[in-house]
Design a protein around this motif. Structure first.
Motif, PDB file in Angstrom:
ATOM      1  N   GLN A   1       0.906  -1.223   0.070  1.00 40.23           N
ATOM      2  CA  GLN A   1       0.145  -0.032   0.059  1.00 40.23           C
ATOM      3  C   GLN A   1       0.858   1.361  -0.016  1.00 40.23           C
ATOM      4  N   PRO A   2       1.143   1.695  -1.104  1.00 38.01           N
ATOM      5  CA  PRO A   2       2.032   3.023  -1.146  1.00 38.01           C
ATOM      6  C   PRO A   2       1.615   4.296  -0.183  1.00 38.01           C
ATOM      7  N   GLY A   3       0.166   4.296   0.132  1.00 31.11           N
ATOM      8  CA  GLY A   3      -0.275   5.214   0.792  1.00 31.11           C
ATOM      9  C   GLY A   3       0.318   5.153   2.210  1.00 31.11           C
ATOM     10  N   VAL A   4       0.480   3.906   2.828  1.00 33.15           N
ATOM     11  CA  VAL A   4       1.105   3.867   4.243  1.00 33.15           C
ATOM     12  C   VAL A   4       2.551   4.347   4.216  1.00 33.15           C
ATOM     13  N   ALA A   5       3.296   3.935   3.386  1.00 31.53           N
ATOM     14  CA  ALA A   5       4.798   4.498   3.008  1.00 31.53           C
ATOM     15  C   ALA A   5       4.640   5.889   2.966  1.00 31.53           C
ATOM     16  N   VAL A   6       3.914   6.548   2.075  1.00 29.50           N
ATOM     17  CA  VAL A   6       3.852   7.891   2.077  1.00 29.50           C
ATOM     18  C   VAL A   6       3.434   8.511   3.277  1.00 29.50           C
TER      19      VAL A   6
ATOM     20  N   GLN B   1      -1.582  14.621  -1.125  1.00 27.57           N
ATOM     21  CA  GLN B   1      -2.378  14.631   0.110  1.00 27.57           C
ATOM     22  C   GLN B   1      -3.265  13.533   0.237  1.00 27.57           C
ATOM     23  N   GLY B   2      -3.813  13.176  -1.031  1.00 24.15           N
ATOM     24  CA  GLY B   2      -4.720  11.960  -1.252  1.00 24.15           C
ATOM     25  C   GLY B   2      -3.760  10.718  -0.767  1.00 24.15           C
ATOM     26  N   LEU B   3      -2.482  10.558  -1.287  1.00 21.05           N
ATOM     27  CA  LEU B   3      -1.854   9.307  -0.876  1.00 21.05           C
ATOM     28  C   LEU B   3      -1.678   9.165   0.675  1.00 21.05           C
ATOM     29  N   TYR B   4      -1.438  10.727   1.225  1.00 19.96           N
ATOM     30  CA  TYR B   4      -1.211  10.555   2.564  1.00 19.96           C
ATOM     31  C   TYR B   4      -2.393  10.252   3.571  1.00 19.96           C
ATOM     32  N   ARG B   5      -3.436  10.550   3.160  1.00 22.32           N
ATOM     33  CA  ARG B   5      -4.524  10.260   3.824  1.00 22.32           C
ATOM     34  C   ARG B   5      -5.185   9.028   3.028  1.00 22.32           C
ATOM     35  N   PHE B   6      -4.484   7.873   3.243  1.00 25.33           N
ATOM     36  CA  PHE B   6      -4.870   6.568   2.487  1.00 25.33           C
ATOM     37  C   PHE B   6      -5.852   5.978   2.847  1.00 25.33           C
ATOM     38  N   TRP B   7      -6.602   6.155   4.118  1.00 27.27           N
ATOM     39  CA  TRP B   7      -7.506   5.707   4.585  1.00 27.27           C
ATOM     40  C   TRP B   7      -8.897   6.254   3.958  1.00 27.27           C
ATOM     41  N   GLN B   8      -8.775   7.095   3.174  1.00 24.13           N
ATOM     42  CA  GLN B   8     -10.022   8.002   2.519  1.00 24.13           C
ATOM     43  C   GLN B   8      -9.990   7.038   1.007  1.00 24.13           C
ATOM     44  N   GLU B   9     -11.450   7.286   0.487  1.00 23.75           N
ATOM     45  CA  GLU B   9     -11.480   6.831  -0.903  1.00 23.75           C
ATOM     46  C   GLU B   9     -10.694   7.486  -1.850  1.00 23.75           C
ATOM     47  N   ASP B  10      -9.917   6.640  -2.659  1.00 19.29           N
ATOM     48  CA  ASP B  10      -9.308   7.422  -4.006  1.00 19.29           C
ATOM     49  C   ASP B  10      -9.793   7.811  -5.038  1.00 19.29           C
TER      50      ASP B  10
END
Length: 265
Positions: free
Chosen positions: A38-43, A249-258
């Motif tokens: 999950q790239p969002g977690v790493a970001v 910001q979208g990647l950072y807040r990975f828990w939100q819908e893409d």
């Protein structure tokens, strides 16, 4: 009695700070290589760790400048170790800024180094001490955006580019907010030595509420729009587009819908 050994101990970089830098390096590598599933977690981990590093450097800049301006008590307080746990108000300088980044994507100013101003002579020195912190945020923003304004993005993975763009956004918002001439913020600390004694006395009671006042004003839609228009203009001047900060910001807040807007990169 202060000895050479104790002075070295006062200025030795804290393992806590080194640990945060290690997290930043590892998650930055994971973001660059796409190692994480999950790239969002790493970001998220990379930007959060880098943001905490910038907060530590912000406070260190205040402390180091104060030390060279005459406040020799700085070292004994642990401020030169870059340990965030040594700051006077760890909640205000570390916890709340991180929470604001998670919730709203805005760089909350800190303000945790207790300086004995009576030890310092000269108005310019007092002003420079206050300016040193937000100038660190400015420098951090310039470094984060270097690949953009140097036109050196060839080979930089999209996720890493988006993470840098969002991190730059945080640094620019922090610098602008910190430089506001509002009691309690660094911008007021820059001009305070040049005010009359009467004016300083009148402003003093407002210091604990200055930051709250700023955020209350930012809730006004018109003011909020002007503020972020200024932030976006600065970032565009540094080569960072609105879409890149949005994707970051979208990647950072990975828990939100893409939203899928960034998938084209």
């Amino acid at each position: 009695m202060t000895t050479a050994a104790s002075r070295r101990s006062d200025r030795r970089i804290s393992p806590v700070f080194l640990g945060i830098v290690a997290v930043m390096a590892v998650t930055g590598w994971a973001t660059w290589t796409g190692f994480a599933e999950q790239p969002g977690v790493a970001v998220f981990l990379f930007v959060t760790a880098a943001w905490i590093v910038s907060l530590c450097l912000h406070e260190y800049a205040h402390a180091r400048t104060a030390l060279h301006s005459g406040d020799i008590s700085i070292g004994a307080k642990g401020y030169l170790t870059l340990n965030p746990l040594k700051y006077t108000h760890a909640l205000l300088s570390i916890v709340l800024p991180v929470l604001f980044v998670i919730m709203g994507g805005i760089g909350l100013p800190g303000g945790a180094v207790f300086i004995e101003h009576g030890r310092i002579r000269g108005r310019w020195k007092h002003s420079l001490i206050s300016a040193a912190g937000p100038l660190t945020n400015v420098a951090f923003a310039v470094v984060c955006t270097a690949p953009f304004w140097l036109d050196a993005l060839d080979g930089v993975p999209a996720d890493f580019r988006f993470a840098l763009a969002f991190l730059a956004l945080l640094q620019v918002t922090a610098a602008i907010l910190n430089f506001l001439p509002v009691p309690g913020l660094d911008g007021y600390g820059v001009i305070e030595p040049w005010l009359s004694h009467k004016a300083r006395r009148q402003m003093e009671p407002l210091a604990p509420f200055g930051l709250l006042l700023v955020f209350a004003v930012l809730w006004i839609p018109e003011v909020n729009g002007v503020f972020f228009d200024a932030v976006d203009a600065i970032l565009r001047g540094l080569g960072v587009s609105d879409l890149e900060t949005f994707c970051g910001q979208g990647l950072y807040r990975f828990w939100q819908e893409d939203s899928g807007v960034c998938s084209a990169f």
